[in-house]
Design a protein around this motif. Structure first.
Motif, short mmCIF file in Angstrom:
data_model
loop_
_atom_site.label_atom_id
_atom_site.label_comp_id
_atom_site.label_asym_id
_atom_site.label_seq_id
_atom_site.Cartn_x
_atom_site.Cartn_y
_atom_site.Cartn_z
N UNK A 86 15.49 49.58 47.86
CA UNK A 86 17.09 49.43 47.67
C UNK A 86 17.59 50.08 46.25
N UNK A 87 18.71 50.59 46.20
CA UNK A 87 19.40 51.26 45.18
C UNK A 87 20.21 49.96 44.41
N UNK A 88 20.09 50.07 43.03
CA UNK A 88 21.05 49.21 42.22
C UNK A 88 20.93 47.73 42.38
N UNK A 89 21.82 47.07 43.08
CA UNK A 89 21.64 45.77 43.23
C UNK A 89 20.68 45.32 44.32
N UNK A 90 20.63 46.55 45.27
CA UNK A 90 19.47 46.41 46.37
C UNK A 90 18.39 46.67 45.91
N UNK A 91 18.02 47.26 44.48
CA UNK A 91 16.68 47.25 43.97
C UNK A 91 16.22 45.92 43.59
N UNK A 92 17.09 45.36 42.93
CA UNK A 92 16.78 43.97 42.61
C UNK A 92 16.27 43.29 43.72
N UNK A 93 17.03 43.19 44.69
CA UNK A 93 16.84 42.48 45.80
C UNK A 93 15.44 42.75 46.51
N UNK A 94 15.12 44.16 46.61
CA UNK A 94 13.79 44.90 47.05
C UNK A 94 12.65 44.15 46.49
N UNK A 126 12.11 49.99 44.70
CA UNK A 126 13.21 49.78 44.05
C UNK A 126 13.78 50.83 43.35
N UNK A 127 15.00 51.35 43.29
CA UNK A 127 15.50 52.57 42.83
C UNK A 127 16.72 52.19 41.59
N UNK A 128 16.60 52.55 40.58
CA UNK A 128 17.65 52.22 39.27
C UNK A 128 18.33 51.08 39.45
N UNK A 129 17.49 50.01 39.36
CA UNK A 129 18.14 48.58 39.00
C UNK A 129 17.88 48.03 37.80
N UNK A 130 18.82 47.21 37.43
CA UNK A 130 18.89 46.56 35.96
C UNK A 130 18.71 45.41 35.85
N UNK A 131 18.27 44.67 36.90
CA UNK A 131 18.06 43.15 36.96
C UNK A 131 16.85 42.72 37.38
N UNK A 132 15.64 43.36 36.84
CA UNK A 132 14.14 42.77 37.58
C UNK A 132 14.08 41.67 36.51
N UNK A 133 14.44 41.68 35.41
CA UNK A 133 14.30 40.58 34.29
C UNK A 133 15.59 40.00 33.65
N UNK A 134 16.37 39.23 34.52
CA UNK A 134 17.57 38.95 34.16
C UNK A 134 17.60 38.26 33.05
N UNK A 135 17.04 37.43 32.36
CA UNK A 135 17.07 36.94 30.85
C UNK A 135 17.03 37.99 29.84
N UNK A 136 16.28 39.19 30.26
CA UNK A 136 16.15 40.17 29.32
C UNK A 136 17.43 41.13 29.04
N UNK A 137 18.11 41.23 30.48
CA UNK A 137 19.20 42.18 30.34
C UNK A 137 20.38 41.23 29.69
N UNK A 138 20.29 40.15 30.19
CA UNK A 138 21.64 39.28 29.68
C UNK A 138 21.58 39.45 28.00
N UNK A 139 20.24 39.08 27.51
CA UNK A 139 19.93 39.17 26.01
C UNK A 139 20.40 40.51 25.45
N UNK A 140 19.88 41.66 26.08
CA UNK A 140 20.30 42.94 25.47
C UNK A 140 21.97 43.18 25.43
N UNK A 141 22.34 42.77 26.49
CA UNK A 141 23.84 42.88 26.75
C UNK A 141 24.68 42.29 25.79
N UNK A 142 24.43 40.85 25.39
CA UNK A 142 25.02 40.03 24.76
C UNK A 142 24.66 40.45 23.05
N UNK A 143 23.56 40.67 22.76
CA UNK A 143 23.30 41.42 21.59
C UNK A 143 24.25 42.57 21.29
N UNK A 144 24.07 43.60 22.19
CA UNK A 144 24.77 44.75 22.03
C UNK A 144 26.28 44.48 21.73
N UNK A 145 26.87 43.70 22.51
CA UNK A 145 28.20 43.13 22.47
C UNK A 145 28.58 42.71 21.10
N UNK A 146 27.87 41.86 20.66
CA UNK A 146 27.92 41.09 19.17
C UNK A 146 27.87 41.98 18.10
#
Length: 165
Positions: free
Chosen positions: A4-12, A37-57
């Motif tokens: 799967x690609x993108x969100x499909x990568x997470x699902x795969x 899995x092809x170019x997903x960004x959510x194999x570790x949701x807590x990590x990507x959430x922390x990364x995004x929130x830290x970047x925004x702050x």
């Protein structure tokens, strides 16, 4: 093979690591030959959430209308929807080929994270970062003979398709 690609990568990745999903349909992990899995960004949701929130702050950016935190529910669900949570030695998880855009920091970090957790559990894995591409092109060019990801994919499929296939 599950791919799967993108969100499909997470699902795969989730389908190939959380045995409950296949078991609910009477399918064992042993039916799977591999996961791509092809170019997903959510194999570790807590990590990507922390990364995004830290970047925004850090950059003083406003909260976007839609975030991974909001899209994926509670913290318990964030863990449960993360493939890395379900990886353990001896489960029969199939081999993985994780394809990602090398120049995309979040997707690369998630690909490396998934690869490291799989490796630590003894699951055969290759993480391949495609260069000079983007999130859309890595998907649309998959299957073209000159595409580096396609060559990796065919090598992976040939190695894991099993005897008599």
């Amino acid at each position: 093979f599950v791919m799967g690609h993108s969100s499909g990568a997470q699902l795969a990745a989730l389908l190939c690591t959380d045995e409950r999903l296949l078991r609910a349909h009477g399918v064992p992990f042993s039916a799977l030959r591999g996961c791509v899995p092809v170019d997903g960004d959510t194999y570790d949701l807590p990590a990507i959430i922390t990364t995004a929130e830290t970047r925004r702050r850090a950059h003083g950016q406003p909260e976007p209308k839609s975030t991974h935190r909001a899209k994926f529910g509670t913290e318990e669900q964030h863990r449960d929807f993360s493939a890395v949570t379900h990886i353990a030695p001896g489960k029969g998880i199939p081999p993985f080929l994780i394809l990602h855009v090398a120049e995309h920091p979040d997707n690369s970090a998630q690909a490396q994270r998934l690869g490291a957790v799989l490796r630590a559990a003894g699951v055969p894995v290759k993480v391949f970062g495609a260069r000079e591409t983007n999130h859309s092109r890595i998907n649309t060019e998959l299957g073209l003979p000159q595409d580096p990801c396609t060559r990796e994919l065919w090598t992976f499929v040939d190695a894991h398709r099993g005897a008599g296939s």
